[in-house]
Scaffold this active site. Structure first.
Site, PDB file in Angstrom:
ATOM      1  N   GLU A 185      -3.180   4.732  -0.023  1.00  0.00           N
ATOM      2  CA  GLU A 185      -2.774   3.511  -0.727  1.00  0.00           C
ATOM      3  C   GLU A 185      -3.961   2.837  -1.419  1.00  0.00           C
ATOM      4  O   GLU A 185      -3.823   2.338  -2.539  1.00  0.00           O
ATOM      5  CB  GLU A 185      -2.075   2.558   0.253  1.00  0.00           C
ATOM      6  CG  GLU A 185      -0.713   3.092   0.673  1.00  0.00           C
ATOM      7  CD  GLU A 185      -0.033   2.314   1.793  1.00  0.00           C
ATOM      8  OE1 GLU A 185       1.081   2.708   2.175  1.00  0.00           O
ATOM      9  OE2 GLU A 185      -0.599   1.307   2.277  1.00  0.00           O
TER      10      GLU A 185
ATOM     11  N   ASN B 150       9.825  -9.931   3.050  1.00  0.00           N
ATOM     12  CA  ASN B 150       8.916 -10.028   4.204  1.00  0.00           C
ATOM     13  C   ASN B 150       7.449 -10.237   3.832  1.00  0.00           C
ATOM     14  O   ASN B 150       6.544  -9.959   4.616  1.00  0.00           O
ATOM     15  CB  ASN B 150       9.141  -8.873   5.177  1.00  0.00           C
ATOM     16  CG  ASN B 150       8.777  -7.529   4.609  1.00  0.00           C
ATOM     17  OD1 ASN B 150       8.275  -7.444   3.484  1.00  0.00           O
ATOM     18  ND2 ASN B 150       9.002  -6.480   5.377  1.00  0.00           N
TER      19      ASN B 150
ATOM     20  N   LYS C 142       3.427  -9.683  -1.491  1.00  0.00           N
ATOM     21  CA  LYS C 142       4.551  -9.327  -2.352  1.00  0.00           C
ATOM     22  C   LYS C 142       4.961 -10.529  -3.219  1.00  0.00           C
ATOM     23  O   LYS C 142       4.515 -11.661  -2.974  1.00  0.00           O
ATOM     24  CB  LYS C 142       5.716  -8.848  -1.478  1.00  0.00           C
ATOM     25  CG  LYS C 142       5.379  -7.611  -0.628  1.00  0.00           C
ATOM     26  CD  LYS C 142       6.574  -7.158   0.206  1.00  0.00           C
ATOM     27  CE  LYS C 142       6.201  -6.019   1.143  1.00  0.00           C
ATOM     28  NZ  LYS C 142       7.380  -5.517   1.908  1.00  0.00           N
TER      29      LYS C 142
ATOM     30  N   HIS D 205       2.712  -6.486   2.545  1.00  0.00           N
ATOM     31  CA  HIS D 205       2.647  -5.078   2.948  1.00  0.00           C
ATOM     32  C   HIS D 205       1.300  -4.802   3.602  1.00  0.00           C
ATOM     33  O   HIS D 205       0.281  -5.350   3.175  1.00  0.00           O
ATOM     34  CB  HIS D 205       2.796  -4.161   1.724  1.00  0.00           C
ATOM     35  CG  HIS D 205       2.384  -2.739   2.014  1.00  0.00           C
ATOM     36  ND1 HIS D 205       3.257  -1.822   2.562  1.00  0.00           N
ATOM     37  CD2 HIS D 205       1.194  -2.102   1.888  1.00  0.00           C
ATOM     38  CE1 HIS D 205       2.610  -0.667   2.740  1.00  0.00           C
ATOM     39  NE2 HIS D 205       1.366  -0.815   2.340  1.00  0.00           N
TER      40      HIS D 205
ATOM     41  N   TYR E   7       6.107   3.406  -2.444  1.00  0.00           N
ATOM     42  CA  TYR E   7       7.193   3.449  -1.454  1.00  0.00           C
ATOM     43  C   TYR E   7       7.875   4.820  -1.415  1.00  0.00           C
ATOM     44  O   TYR E   7       9.000   4.932  -0.931  1.00  0.00           O
ATOM     45  CB  TYR E   7       8.212   2.342  -1.745  1.00  0.00           C
ATOM     46  CG  TYR E   7       7.759   0.973  -1.261  1.00  0.00           C
ATOM     47  CD1 TYR E   7       7.398   0.758   0.075  1.00  0.00           C
ATOM     48  CD2 TYR E   7       7.709  -0.112  -2.129  1.00  0.00           C
ATOM     49  CE1 TYR E   7       6.994  -0.492   0.521  1.00  0.00           C
ATOM     50  CE2 TYR E   7       7.308  -1.373  -1.683  1.00  0.00           C
ATOM     51  CZ  TYR E   7       6.952  -1.558  -0.354  1.00  0.00           C
ATOM     52  OH  TYR E   7       6.554  -2.802   0.101  1.00  0.00           O
TER      53      TYR E   7
END
Ligand code: DAT
Ligand code: MG
Length: 149
Positions: free
Chosen positions: A126, A112, A9, A115, A49
């Site tokens: 995905e 965080n 990310k 992913h 998402y």
């Protein structure tokens, strides 16, 4: 052979963790089959998402993932989907075990770092959402017999 989708990310990219993260998956014995640095469109973020659409954190999540470059990857290996989730650690880095990516480098659920697909079905969806067939490379590392029986 199993494949999973991983994305470093914007916080992971900004914090120069790209090399460290790729190193961990390579060292474990998994095979990189897709890799690109990209800006994520709002449409792609919302689709990726989509399962969290109704959650209060959804707008912030979309804003965050579109806020800077992301490193999208596909990794291959036996059991790679579940194993990558273990290497990544718990969603909230404050609960993630030391030794995991989130446990070692994260301190907030909204930052965080990475992913990872959570199941075979989501991995398939995905991968198809983020990569074209032509962007994925099937190859056999020559050291495979030292990683696999
Ligand atoms: P994971 O990324 O471990 O698969 P998830 O799919 O439940 O976790 O959530 C997707 C992302 O949304 C997560 O990486 C960070 C964010 N998120 C999840 N729960 C959150 C919460 N309670 N508050 C803020 N952000 C949250
Ligand atoms: Mg998830």
């Amino acid at each position: 052979m199993e494949r999973t989708f991983l994305a470093i990310k914007p916080d992971g990219v900004q914090r120069k963790l790209v090399g460290e993260i790729i190193r961990r998956f390579e060292a474990k014995g998994f095979t990189l089959v897709g890799l690109k640095l990209m800006s994520v469109s709002k449409a792609l973020a919302e689709e990726h998402y989509g399962v969290h659409k109704e959650r209060p954190f959804f707008p912030g999540l979309v804003e965050f993932i579109t806020s800077g470059p992301v490193v999208a990857m596909v990794w291959e290996g036996e059991g790679v989907i579940a194993a990558a989730r273990k290497l990544i650690g718990a969603t909230n880095p404050l609960n993630a075990e030391p030794g995991t990516i989130r446990g070692d480098f994260g301190a907030n659920i909204g930052r965080n770092i990475i992913h990872g697909s959570d199941a075979p079905e989501t991995a398939q969806t995905e991968i198809a959402l983020w990569f074209t067939e032509e962007e994925l490379v099937s190859w056999q590392p020559t050291l495979m017999s030292w990683i696999h029986e």
